[in-house]
Design an enzyme around this catalytic site. Structure first.
Site, PDB file in Angstrom:
ATOM      1  N   ALA A   1     -35.287  66.398  19.453  1.00  0.00           N
ATOM      2  CA  ALA A   1     -34.459  65.722  18.435  1.00  0.00           C
ATOM      3  C   ALA A   1     -35.299  64.685  17.719  1.00  0.00           C
ATOM      4  O   ALA A   1     -35.873  63.796  18.337  1.00  0.00           O
ATOM      5  CB  ALA A   1     -33.261  65.054  19.102  1.00  0.00           C
TER       6      ALA A   1
ATOM      7  N   TYR B   1     -38.902  52.720  14.631  1.00  0.00           N
ATOM      8  CA  TYR B   1     -38.153  53.908  15.055  1.00  0.00           C
ATOM      9  C   TYR B   1     -38.700  55.148  14.348  1.00  0.00           C
ATOM     10  O   TYR B   1     -39.009  56.164  14.985  1.00  0.00           O
ATOM     11  CB  TYR B   1     -36.671  53.702  14.724  1.00  0.00           C
ATOM     12  CG  TYR B   1     -35.773  54.837  15.138  1.00  0.00           C
ATOM     13  CD1 TYR B   1     -35.761  55.288  16.454  1.00  0.00           C
ATOM     14  CD2 TYR B   1     -34.933  55.449  14.227  1.00  0.00           C
ATOM     15  CE1 TYR B   1     -34.927  56.333  16.843  1.00  0.00           C
ATOM     16  CE2 TYR B   1     -34.091  56.487  14.602  1.00  0.00           C
ATOM     17  CZ  TYR B   1     -34.096  56.919  15.901  1.00  0.00           C
ATOM     18  OH  TYR B   1     -33.280  57.941  16.281  1.00  0.00           O
TER      19      TYR B   1
END
Ligand code: UDP
Length: 319
Positions: free
Chosen positions: A117, A149
């Site tokens: 993912a 991130y």
């Protein structure tokens, strides 16, 4: 088959467990319940085909054992939510980089297929929409935690593709755009569960910035269908796929729509990004996926409209 779902007590992981169990598979979910929650999977614990392990993916002996006994790994465990990422940047980078390294190394040891993912955050603040999988990426400065991130998930993608090319590991990468549905929590920043809760409580609905920024929200059920189909398609190996909706809405319009849908007395309250996140916070104006690539491969497209998605979430939240 025997499926291993990392992040299996999370919002998306819990829906994936359900789908795989309904398809007749055995599912082992591993989760350290940091942002996931046991309440997401409590209804599955009585199922003989479901097994839950509460641990971190960075615990290598545990992961070694789980991977050795599964057929396919769905690697969803990651730090999630813009607010969470800004509050815990060390945890974000370590979980995303080291955690994925452990999963890929172990998958390679036993030659197991891995679905990784990733996220639409990797596109950064690029303004040329829709985003195609091979587009250039535009990330902000390293002094702005938000971009850690995107950078950490991009490293995950590089590493997964390197394992595919150099060591023949069967991997597929999917980039999730805004994914929503029942069981998603607003605790880590996600906008729809926050707005729905605020509207149902008749509290001010907190629109950050001008509200002119837009997003496309995809129902988790549609997303899970795409992920599982990618796992079943050999041509997907070594490739990256966007998964998301193309129905775009501004955050200000989203607030109004949710207030209307819930017959709420709430007013819209604008809050500056600096106050909501951190000084100097950078948001992206638009985030729209191109879903041509996955559509050509498996004929996938979302089936739920935004109105249907919101109705589902509101009725779940009410109950
Ligand atoms: N947002 C907002 N109010 C909130 C939470 C989020 O206006 O209470 C905004 C946020 O700034 C962003 C959009 O909604 O522009 C989507 O935020 P979310 O965290 O759900 O996802 P992402 O930023 O990753 O797209």
């Amino acid at each position: 088959m025997k499926m291993l779902v990392t992040g299996g007590a999370g919002f998306i992981g819990s829906h994936l467990n359900e789908y795989l169990l309904e398809a007749g598979h055995h599912v082992t979910a591993v989760d350290n319940v940091s942002t996931g929650h046991l309440s997401n999977i409590k209804h599955l614990l009585d199922n003989d085909k479901f097994h839950f392990v509460q641990d971190t993916i960075m615990n290598q002996p545990v992961i070694d054992d789980l991977v050795s006994r599964c057929d396919i790994i769905f690697h969803l465990a990651a730090a999630v939510g813009v607010e969470f990422i800004i509050r815990s940047p060390v945890n974000t980078i370590e979980t995303n980089v080291f955690g994925t390294e452990v999963i890929l190394q172990t998958a390679h040891r036993y030659h197991k297929k891995v679905l990784i993912a990733s996220t639409s955050e990797v596109y950064g603040k690029g303004v040329k929409v829709p985003f195609h999988e091979n587009d250039d990426r535009l990330l902000g400065a390293t002094t702005k935690s938000r971009w850690s991130y995107a950078a950490s998930k991009a490293i995950d993608e590089f590493l997964a593709l390197a394992y595919y090319r150099e060591r023949n590991l069967p991997v597929v990468i999917f980039r999730l755009f805004n994914t929503v549905g029942p069981r998603q929590t607003g605790r880590y920043g996600m906008v729809i569960p926050r707005f729905v809760k605020q509207a149902l409580d008749n509290q001010p609905v907190s629109v950050y910035g001008t509200g002119k920024q837009s997003r496309c929200f995809c129902d988790v059920t549609d997303v899970i269908r795409a992920i599982v189909a990618l796992a079943e398609t050999p041509e997907a190996l070594g490739e990256v796929y966007n998964i998301g909706s193309t129905e775009e809405i501004t955050i200000a319009d989203l607030a109004t729509k949710i207030i209307d849908l819930t017959n709420s007395q709430s007013a819209v309250q604008h809050i500056s990004y600096d106050k909501a996140y951190e000084p100097g916070f950078e948001d992206m104006r638009r985030r729209v996926p191109s879903i041509d690539k996955i559509n050509h491969l498996i004929g996938w497209q979302p089936t739920y409209s935004l109105t249907e998605i919101l109705e589902r979430i509101v009725s779940w939240s009410r109950s």
